[in-house]
Design a protein around this motif. Sequence first.
Motif, PDB file in Angstrom:
ATOM      1  N   ASP A 149       0.824  -1.216   0.000  1.00  0.00           N
ATOM      2  CA  ASP A 149       0.000   0.000   0.000  1.00  0.00           C
ATOM      3  C   ASP A 149       0.857   1.265   0.000  1.00  0.00           C
ATOM      4  OD1 ASP A 149      -2.276  -1.610   0.125  1.00  0.00           O
ATOM      5  OD2 ASP A 149      -2.273  -1.606   2.317  1.00  0.00           O
ATOM      6  N   GLY A 150       1.934   1.234  -0.734  1.00  0.00           N
ATOM      7  CA  GLY A 150       2.777   2.414  -0.880  1.00  0.00           C
ATOM      8  C   GLY A 150       3.744   2.658   0.262  1.00  0.00           C
ATOM      9  N   LEU A 151       3.785   1.755   1.248  1.00  0.00           N
ATOM     10  CA  LEU A 151       4.714   1.880   2.358  1.00  0.00           C
ATOM     11  C   LEU A 151       5.772   0.786   2.274  1.00  0.00           C
ATOM     12  CD1 LEU A 151       2.322   2.655   5.354  1.00  0.00           C
ATOM     13  CD2 LEU A 151       3.773   4.269   4.095  1.00  0.00           C
ATOM     14  N   TYR A 152       7.003   1.149   2.584  1.00  0.00           N
ATOM     15  CA  TYR A 152       8.118   0.211   2.501  1.00  0.00           C
ATOM     16  C   TYR A 152       8.608  -0.125   3.910  1.00  0.00           C
ATOM     17  CZ  TYR A 152       8.173   1.362  -2.447  1.00  0.00           C
ATOM     18  OH  TYR A 152       7.822   1.532  -3.760  1.00  0.00           O
ATOM     19  N   LYS A 153       8.463  -1.395   4.275  1.00  0.00           N
ATOM     20  CA  LYS A 153       8.897  -1.855   5.592  1.00  0.00           C
ATOM     21  C   LYS A 153      10.338  -2.353   5.519  1.00  0.00           C
ATOM     22  CE  LYS A 153       4.466  -3.155   7.642  1.00  0.00           C
ATOM     23  NZ  LYS A 153       3.730  -4.234   8.357  1.00  0.00           N
ATOM     24  N   ILE A 154      11.156  -1.875   6.476  1.00  0.00           N
ATOM     25  CA  ILE A 154      12.567  -2.250   6.510  1.00  0.00           C
ATOM     26  C   ILE A 154      12.804  -3.203   7.666  1.00  0.00           C
ATOM     27  CG2 ILE A 154      14.933  -1.423   6.846  1.00  0.00           C
ATOM     28  CD1 ILE A 154      12.339   0.986   5.545  1.00  0.00           C
ATOM     29  N   ASN A 155      13.331  -4.377   7.370  1.00  0.00           N
ATOM     30  CA  ASN A 155      13.629  -5.375   8.396  1.00  0.00           C
ATOM     31  C   ASN A 155      15.136  -5.396   8.635  1.00  0.00           C
ATOM     32  OD1 ASN A 155      13.986  -7.693   9.979  1.00  0.00           O
ATOM     33  ND2 ASN A 155      12.194  -8.682   9.083  1.00  0.00           N
ATOM     34  N   LEU A 156      15.593  -4.526   9.552  1.00  0.00           N
ATOM     35  CA  LEU A 156      17.020  -4.434   9.846  1.00  0.00           C
ATOM     36  C   LEU A 156      17.567  -5.731  10.417  1.00  0.00           C
ATOM     37  CD1 LEU A 156      17.620  -0.911  11.461  1.00  0.00           C
ATOM     38  CD2 LEU A 156      18.663  -1.810   9.385  1.00  0.00           C
ATOM     39  N   ARG A 157      16.782  -6.348  11.284  1.00  0.00           N
ATOM     40  CA  ARG A 157      17.236  -7.568  11.955  1.00  0.00           C
ATOM     41  C   ARG A 157      17.575  -8.653  10.930  1.00  0.00           C
ATOM     42  NH1 ARG A 157      13.129  -8.480  16.158  1.00  0.00           N
ATOM     43  NH2 ARG A 157      14.135  -6.614  16.969  1.00  0.00           N
ATOM     44  N   LYS A 158      16.725  -8.815   9.959  1.00  0.00           N
ATOM     45  CA  LYS A 158      16.946  -9.819   8.927  1.00  0.00           C
ATOM     46  C   LYS A 158      18.180  -9.476   8.094  1.00  0.00           C
ATOM     47  CE  LYS A 158      14.377 -12.463   5.470  1.00  0.00           C
ATOM     48  NZ  LYS A 158      13.048 -12.635   4.806  1.00  0.00           N
ATOM     49  N   ALA A 159      18.358  -8.189   7.803  1.00  0.00           N
ATOM     50  CA  ALA A 159      19.520  -7.761   7.022  1.00  0.00           C
ATOM     51  C   ALA A 159      20.813  -8.033   7.777  1.00  0.00           C
ATOM     52  CB  ALA A 159      19.399  -6.273   6.684  1.00  0.00           C
ATOM     53  N   LEU A 160      20.803  -7.784   9.084  1.00  0.00           N
ATOM     54  CA  LEU A 160      21.986  -8.060   9.901  1.00  0.00           C
ATOM     55  C   LEU A 160      22.325  -9.545   9.891  1.00  0.00           C
ATOM     56  CD1 LEU A 160      21.122  -5.798  12.955  1.00  0.00           C
ATOM     57  CD2 LEU A 160      23.078  -5.474  11.443  1.00  0.00           C
ATOM     58  N   LEU A 161      21.318 -10.376  10.083  1.00  0.00           N
ATOM     59  CA  LEU A 161      21.551 -11.825  10.115  1.00  0.00           C
ATOM     60  C   LEU A 161      22.096 -12.319   8.780  1.00  0.00           C
ATOM     61  CD1 LEU A 161      18.397 -12.956  12.124  1.00  0.00           C
ATOM     62  CD2 LEU A 161      20.778 -13.018  12.896  1.00  0.00           C
ATOM     63  N   LYS A 162      21.594 -11.767   7.676  1.00  0.00           N
ATOM     64  CA  LYS A 162      22.100 -12.157   6.355  1.00  0.00           C
ATOM     65  C   LYS A 162      23.588 -11.826   6.234  1.00  0.00           C
ATOM     66  CE  LYS A 162      19.808 -11.513   2.551  1.00  0.00           C
ATOM     67  NZ  LYS A 162      18.989 -10.916   1.463  1.00  0.00           N
ATOM     68  N   GLN A 163      23.981 -10.670   6.754  1.00  0.00           N
ATOM     69  CA  GLN A 163      25.390 -10.283   6.660  1.00  0.00           C
ATOM     70  C   GLN A 163      26.276 -11.143   7.553  1.00  0.00           C
ATOM     71  OE1 GLN A 163      26.346  -6.138   6.832  1.00  0.00           O
ATOM     72  NE2 GLN A 163      24.933  -5.606   5.192  1.00  0.00           N
TER      73      GLN A 163
END
Length: 280
Positions: free
Chosen positions: A209-223
């Motif tokens: 709906d035009g909003l972008y949710k950022i999942n920092l936790r998931k990005a950290l785990l991927k790194q």
Amino acid sequence: MVKLHYVDSRNIYGTMNTGTIRLSNITEADKAMLLKQHSLKTLEGYEFTKEDKNRIFNTHWENFAHDNGFNPSSKFMADQVDKKGTYFELKKDYVEANPGGWTDVNEDILVITDKVPGVVACHPVADCPVVIMHDKKQNIAALAHCSADLVDKKMPMMVADALTQGYGTKEEDISILVGAHAGSNWTYDSYPKWATDENLWNDCITEKDGLYKINLRKALLKQFVERKLGECKMQMSLTDTITDSRYYSNSAQRNNPSKLGRHIEGIFFEDDKKTMGKRR
């Protein structure tokens, strides 16, 4: 034995950043101090001076240090001017030459060892995590503030690089601590310009709906997995700074002024034989 201690001020002591000091978010003790200092009956309409803000911050910091047993004068943060994974070690001679702390450190990552007990490496934050890595065998630790744009630049991985490349740490000897940060409901009304690494964010930023949710936790785990740190001992905070009333939040303060502020997260080595003035 010298141990590494992690400290988190939350919002217990008041905001830990002079730029976020407002009449609406200072403590009752702060107000009483100002009234007495300036011989005022009310603070209505009063505008803080630079000295007022520094005095309030110093009071917050000293109370925090006293309660947690570290030296209130020996505090350092990285200004993160470089944004490419540079690191700076807080060595004894540097600390002694700068007894008041808060020096200009252009590097991105701070490194401390057990040779400087009581010295705090820290960062004021609100929504973005502090990433800490510790090599217990050598008693060396590294800390970096990891904003979303720095996560995009792979700063969490660079914290590990600082230890392995700079001090010979082995990946299997690293333990990881990630501080409080915004949860998966952190949103932007457009795709964030800082998100340039498509492979990283392809499943960590979702649109609805035009909003972008950022999942920092998931990005950290991927790194951490990419950096082959997946087997390391890890403590990931599950605190969502946006919704948790104990924390400040840069995102939430737009609709909730009480969330305006910064909390401090940091690390220091403390000798068990010393109490460092800690309240019991």
